[in-house]
Design a protein around this motif. Structure first.
Motif, short mmCIF file in Angstrom:
data_model
loop_
_atom_site.label_atom_id
_atom_site.label_comp_id
_atom_site.label_asym_id
_atom_site.label_seq_id
_atom_site.Cartn_x
_atom_site.Cartn_y
_atom_site.Cartn_z
N GLN A 149 45.01 43.56 44.60
CA GLN A 149 44.91 42.48 43.76
C GLN A 149 46.06 41.38 44.14
O GLN A 149 47.34 41.78 44.35
CB GLN A 149 45.01 42.82 42.47
CG GLN A 149 44.32 43.74 41.72
CD GLN A 149 42.89 43.16 41.47
OE1 GLN A 149 42.74 42.33 40.77
NE2 GLN A 149 42.01 43.83 41.85
N GLU A 156 43.53 38.69 40.54
CA GLU A 156 42.09 39.08 41.01
C GLU A 156 42.15 39.74 42.57
O GLU A 156 43.18 39.53 43.22
CB GLU A 156 41.44 37.60 41.31
CG GLU A 156 42.05 36.50 42.17
CD GLU A 156 41.56 34.95 42.04
OE1 GLU A 156 40.98 34.87 41.07
OE2 GLU A 156 42.06 34.26 43.01
N PRO A 157 40.96 40.28 42.77
CA PRO A 157 40.92 41.06 44.22
C PRO A 157 41.39 40.28 45.31
O PRO A 157 41.07 38.91 45.22
CB PRO A 157 39.57 41.58 44.39
CG PRO A 157 39.00 41.50 42.68
CD PRO A 157 39.55 40.44 42.14
#
Length: 120
Positions: free
Chosen positions: A27, A96-97
């Motif tokens: 992440q 977020e990824p």
């Protein structure tokens, strides 16, 4: 490594151009500043978490508007079209990824490509 988030925000002035401050378990932790409206977009495969540090961020969804004030957070589920709108000089974080594209499925003149993401 200890990170001072307030100090990181002082290192840039660009708006709607997320800066990566660290990563954990695939992440990316990004911070950004915004004023006005970004663009409508969605992330087909990734959720997107927003945390507001200063100002007010409205996440327009097709069904409702989510208004985030300082200290509040919201996760936009994958596949949900959204358009962030920020009051002047709003500071926020996204988690977020690493695979998440800046403006998701939309390429525009404000899109920051994954090759051009900046670490600060």
């Amino acid at each position: 490594m200890k990170i001072n988030i307030k100090e990181k925000f002082s290192l840039f002035s660009e708006e709607w151009t997320p800066k990566i401050i660290t990563q954990s378990n695939g992440q990316l932790v990004k911070i950004a500043k915004g004023s006005g409206e970004l663009v409508w977009h969605k992330h087909v495969n990734e959720d997107e978490l927003f945390i507001v540090f200063k100002g007010e961020l409205t996440l327009q969804l097709k069904t409702e508007n989510i208004v985030l004030s300082e200290g509040e957070m919201y996760v936009v589920p994958k596949g949900v079209e959204h358009c962030p709108i920020a009051k002047d000089d709003t500071h926020f974080m996204m988690i977020e990824p690493a695979s998440t594209a800046h403006t998701g499925d939309l390429e525009s003149d404000v899109t920051v490509s994954s090759n051009n993401q900046e670490w600060i």
